[in-house]
Design an enzyme around this catalytic site. Sequence first.
Site, PDB file in Angstrom:
ATOM      1  N   HIS A 109      -2.568   2.022  10.648  1.00  0.00           N
ATOM      2  CA  HIS A 109      -2.987   3.378  10.267  1.00  0.00           C
ATOM      3  C   HIS A 109      -4.415   3.676  10.691  1.00  0.00           C
ATOM      4  CE1 HIS A 109       0.269   3.632   6.875  1.00  0.00           C
ATOM      5  NE2 HIS A 109       0.772   3.730   8.081  1.00  0.00           N
ATOM      6  N   ALA A 220      -3.171  -9.586  -6.603  1.00  0.00           N
ATOM      7  CA  ALA A 220      -3.180 -10.263  -5.297  1.00  0.00           C
ATOM      8  C   ALA A 220      -4.130 -11.458  -5.289  1.00  0.00           C
ATOM      9  CB  ALA A 220      -3.578  -9.260  -4.214  1.00  0.00           C
TER      10      ALA A 220
HETATM   11  N1  APR Z   1      -2.777  -6.713  -6.680  1.00  0.00           N
HETATM   12  C1  APR Z   1      -1.574  -6.492  -6.094  1.00  0.00           C
HETATM   13  N2  APR Z   1      -1.011  -5.263  -5.972  1.00  0.00           N
HETATM   14  C2  APR Z   1      -1.702  -4.218  -6.480  1.00  0.00           C
HETATM   15  C3  APR Z   1      -2.958  -4.371  -7.109  1.00  0.00           C
HETATM   16  C4  APR Z   1      -3.492  -5.685  -7.204  1.00  0.00           C
HETATM   17  N3  APR Z   1      -4.681  -5.926  -7.767  1.00  0.00           N
HETATM   18  N4  APR Z   1      -3.378  -3.134  -7.518  1.00  0.00           N
HETATM   19  C5  APR Z   1      -2.423  -2.253  -7.145  1.00  0.00           C
HETATM   20  N5  APR Z   1      -1.407  -2.898  -6.527  1.00  0.00           N
HETATM   21  C6  APR Z   1      -0.182  -2.332  -5.959  1.00  0.00           C
HETATM   22  C7  APR Z   1       0.327  -1.120  -6.705  1.00  0.00           C
HETATM   23  O1  APR Z   1       1.244  -1.557  -7.722  1.00  0.00           O
HETATM   24  C8  APR Z   1       1.058  -0.354  -5.594  1.00  0.00           C
HETATM   25  O2  APR Z   1       2.412  -0.760  -5.493  1.00  0.00           O
HETATM   26  O3  APR Z   1      -0.514  -1.877  -4.664  1.00  0.00           O
HETATM   27  C9  APR Z   1       0.329  -0.765  -4.316  1.00  0.00           C
HETATM   28  C10 APR Z   1      -0.550   0.335  -3.746  1.00  0.00           C
HETATM   29  O4  APR Z   1       0.295   1.378  -3.341  1.00  0.00           O
HETATM   30  P1  APR Z   1      -0.363   2.686  -2.678  1.00  0.00           P
HETATM   31  O5  APR Z   1      -1.543   3.117  -3.473  1.00  0.00           O
HETATM   32  O6  APR Z   1       0.784   3.641  -2.442  1.00  0.00           O
HETATM   33  O7  APR Z   1      -0.944   2.185  -1.286  1.00  0.00           O
HETATM   34  P2  APR Z   1      -0.129   1.856   0.026  1.00  0.00           P
HETATM   35  O8  APR Z   1       1.237   1.344  -0.301  1.00  0.00           O
HETATM   36  O9  APR Z   1      -1.012   0.999   0.858  1.00  0.00           O
HETATM   37  O10 APR Z   1      -0.021   3.297   0.734  1.00  0.00           O
HETATM   38  C11 APR Z   1       0.587   3.297   2.025  1.00  0.00           C
HETATM   39  O11 APR Z   1       0.200   5.668   2.155  1.00  0.00           O
HETATM   40  O12 APR Z   1      -1.401   7.197   1.594  1.00  0.00           O
HETATM   41  C12 APR Z   1      -0.773   6.581   2.666  1.00  0.00           C
HETATM   42  O13 APR Z   1      -1.606   6.005   4.792  1.00  0.00           O
HETATM   43  C13 APR Z   1      -1.802   5.790   3.427  1.00  0.00           C
HETATM   44  O14 APR Z   1      -1.765   3.484   4.136  1.00  0.00           O
HETATM   45  C14 APR Z   1      -1.462   4.354   3.055  1.00  0.00           C
HETATM   46  C15 APR Z   1       0.022   4.423   2.822  1.00  0.00           C
END
Ligand code: APR
Length: 234
Positions: A109, A220
Amino acid sequence: MGNIRNIVVLTGAGISAESGIQTFRASDGLWEDHRIEDVATPEAYQRDPDMVHRFYDARRAAVQTKSPNAAHEALAYLEGAWPGEFLLVTQNVDDLHERAGSKQLIHMHGELAQAWCTLCDQRHPWATPLIDYPPCPSCASPYSLRPDIVWFGEMPYRMDEIYDALARCDLFVSIGTSGNVYPAAGFVREARSHGARTLELNMEPSEGSAWFTESRQGPATQLVPQWVHQILGF
Ligand code: APR
């Protein structure tokens, strides 16, 4: 993990959460009362480039005050210690994986730490605000630099390399992503269709949890070092 030779790891915002970078879900998809979908688009950039630059300049500056955490570091260690193929694909635009030492890395991205000239197509490492409309270092045009971020509706980067790696991998591990956004959300099915084992390490089950051979819940910084020790047979 006997017959594992080639590994593909996918990370999302959750791996950077414990470094103090808010995930998209946790921010309820908002920034200064704008929906992120309304800022991270080519249309928003055409309509109001200053607002888009303000959004990315703020995130670029914020990331510079954060540090990689134990999960980033464990993945960088695994890459160096692993005898087979290892590829890290991240949806994140922060540079915490690089700063932890990861090298076999694809930012599908894009990256906050890069600017892209829409005139000469050159990309440049970038650490300062773009809202001042600095000239492109290559072609000197004053208004052509944009954040090197893949916006909604644009094609993610290096997809061919990613699908090649998914076709060859024996283990696909998804870390800290909600499985909401494609094409990354479909990688688990792609890996399974080629016979790979699939593991999810996430704070909560993702949208695609049912597709994983195994799904572990937790932070994580605990789950990733634990898994790295396990796969290296320590
Ligand atoms: N450890 C592990 N997992 C975690 C933690 C943690 N400390 N904190 C949050 N999470 C998990 C949440 O439960 C969630 O499932 O990480 C995930 C984050 O999800 P999103 O906020 O949706 O982020 P992401 O999946 O990377 O989004 C994908 O969406 O907005 C677009 O382009 C943007 O790259 C991004 C894409």
